[in-house]
Design an enzyme around this catalytic site. Structure first.
Site, PDB file in Angstrom:
ATOM      1  N   CYS A 146       0.644  -1.139  -0.091  1.00  0.00           N
ATOM      2  CA  CYS A 146      -0.001   0.058  -0.022  1.00  0.00           C
ATOM      3  C   CYS A 146       0.763   1.358  -0.044  1.00  0.00           C
ATOM      4  CB  CYS A 146      -0.975  -0.036   1.191  1.00  0.00           C
ATOM      5  SG  CYS A 146      -2.506   1.155   0.978  1.00  0.00           S
ATOM      6  N   HIS A 239      -4.741  -4.323   0.808  1.00  0.00           N
ATOM      7  CA  HIS A 239      -4.093  -4.935   1.891  1.00  0.00           C
ATOM      8  C   HIS A 239      -4.673  -6.304   1.982  1.00  0.00           C
ATOM      9  CE1 HIS A 239      -2.691  -1.375   3.998  1.00  0.00           C
ATOM     10  NE2 HIS A 239      -3.891  -0.713   3.476  1.00  0.00           N
ATOM     11  N   GLU A 241      -3.269  -8.692   3.509  1.00  0.00           N
ATOM     12  CA  GLU A 241      -2.786  -9.144   4.781  1.00  0.00           C
ATOM     13  C   GLU A 241      -3.739  -8.876   5.869  1.00  0.00           C
ATOM     14  OE1 GLU A 241      -1.606  -4.727   5.120  1.00  0.00           O
ATOM     15  OE2 GLU A 241      -1.719  -6.400   3.814  1.00  0.00           O
TER      16      GLU A 241
END
Length: 356
Positions: A146, A239, A241
């Site tokens: 990001c 994102h 994760e």
């Protein structure tokens, strides 16, 4: 772990042409079976420091059940920290000098929360440039997440992110646009990714910088791209994760800012994240909260515990697959000495021997 073409079975060549990694026996014999050392440059602010560790450690650890991963967290001294975060860093993180001396096979650079309109004015700007420059010369592959993607593209390619004029916030469908690249050739061709940002690098900007796009969304834009060589730099704009509750935590933070008078408008729902039943619960909570604010009474408790079990995760398995592919590719081409980026015979300008 990759297949080894131990005979002339035509299936091996067909799989190679489809993008799957298949090793020649001579190449397989020269691979050193060993652990991998991955650095995590954590630039997130204090409140997100430990959750970011957990998210990336989880992705790495679940990506391959055979390989052994040593993850080395570190940060930049120039980032302002409170006492609690500083104690955590001093106790558990490694100094950058030690990281550089001992070497890494791969590096992950987390996002950050900027406070200036121009990234070049952030305290992390110059030290991040130095880390990226060192990694490009010494690490097999670097994955940027990001804000790190925005910063590295500006530093390496003079490509500045552009304000969206709103917050792109939610879970968005994406499509693989290069189905034979080894990072994505065996994952779902359509998958979701969470996004949370006010700025973006457009498809046109990625292409003008000479980068290769692997996955994008019609609504949220490019998510996954790689450097011109195909592997040494990997860029996430979303994102993947994030945990299931990460966007819920962000929504809660914005609601509490509104309740404290630090946000003018009531926050909208993240896109494509809350099901209708959850939205109904939150709409009712909003009525009670706004009435309490008008009357000056005690605000109701945010219904986080009630909501958490209602949330769906539609992105983690694909994120795990892509990170697993990344780890596997690093394993196949990294040097047995983790201070060196590639084993003998690997072309740094095309380390995966791609035929685009």
């Amino acid at each position: 772990m990759p297949l080894v073409s131990h005979n002339n079975l035509p299936t091996f060549e067909r799989l190679r042409k489809a993008g799957q990694t298949v090793l020649e026996p001579t190449r397989a014999q020269h691979q050193d079976i060993r652990e991998l050392h991955i650095g995590l440059l954590n630039m997130m602010p204090d409140g997100a420091l430990e959750p970011t560790e957990r998210q990336f450690f989880q992705l790495i650890g679940e990506s391959n059940p055979i390989a052994q991963f040593y993850v080395h967290p570190f940060t930049l001294d120039e980032l302002p920290r409170g006492d609690k975060a500083r104690r955590h860093i001093d106790q558990y993180y490694e100094p950058l000098a030690k990281i550089q001396e001992e070497g890494l096979d791969a590096l992950i650079i987390s996002g950050a929360t900027p406070v200036h309109p121009n990234l070049a004015d952030e305290p992390f700007w110059e030290p991040l440039e130095r880390v990226v420059e060192w990694a490009y010369a010494n690490v097999t592959s670097t994955l940027c997440s990001c804000l790190a993607t925005h910063a590295v593209l500006e530093a390496r390619h003079a490509t500045k992110r552009k304000p969206l004029g709103f917050k792109r916030w939610g879970v968005f469908p994406h499509r693989v646009v290069d189905r034979v690249h080894p990072l994505v050739n065996d994952v779902n061709t359509r998958f979701d990714v969470p996004h949370s940002r006010f700025n973006e690098i457009s498809r046109q900007q990625f292409e003008a910088a000479g980068l290769h796009i692997l996955a994008e969304s019609e609504e949220a834009g490019v998510h996954l791209a790689v450097s011109q060589d195909g592997f040494r730099m990997v860029y996430f704009q979303g994102h993947p994760e994030y945990e299931t509750i990460s966007l819920l935590k962000e929504y809660k933070r914005e609601v509490l800012l509104y309740a404290a008078g630090k946000r003018e408008s009531y926050p909208p729902f993240p896109d494509n994240y809350f099901m209708p039943r959850v939205q109904a619960i939150f709409n009712e909570y909003r009525l009670y909260l706004q009435r309490a604010l008008r009357e000056g009474s005690e605000p109701p408790e945010f219904p986080e515990a009630l909501i958490s079990a209602e949330l769906d995760n539609t992105w983690h398995d694909t994120a795990e697959g892509i990170v697993g592919n990344w780890m596997g590719l690093v394993y196949q081409i990294t040097h047995s000495d983790r201070r060196l980026p590639f084993m003998a015979g690997i072309d740094p300008d095309n380390p995966l021997n791609l035929k685009w």
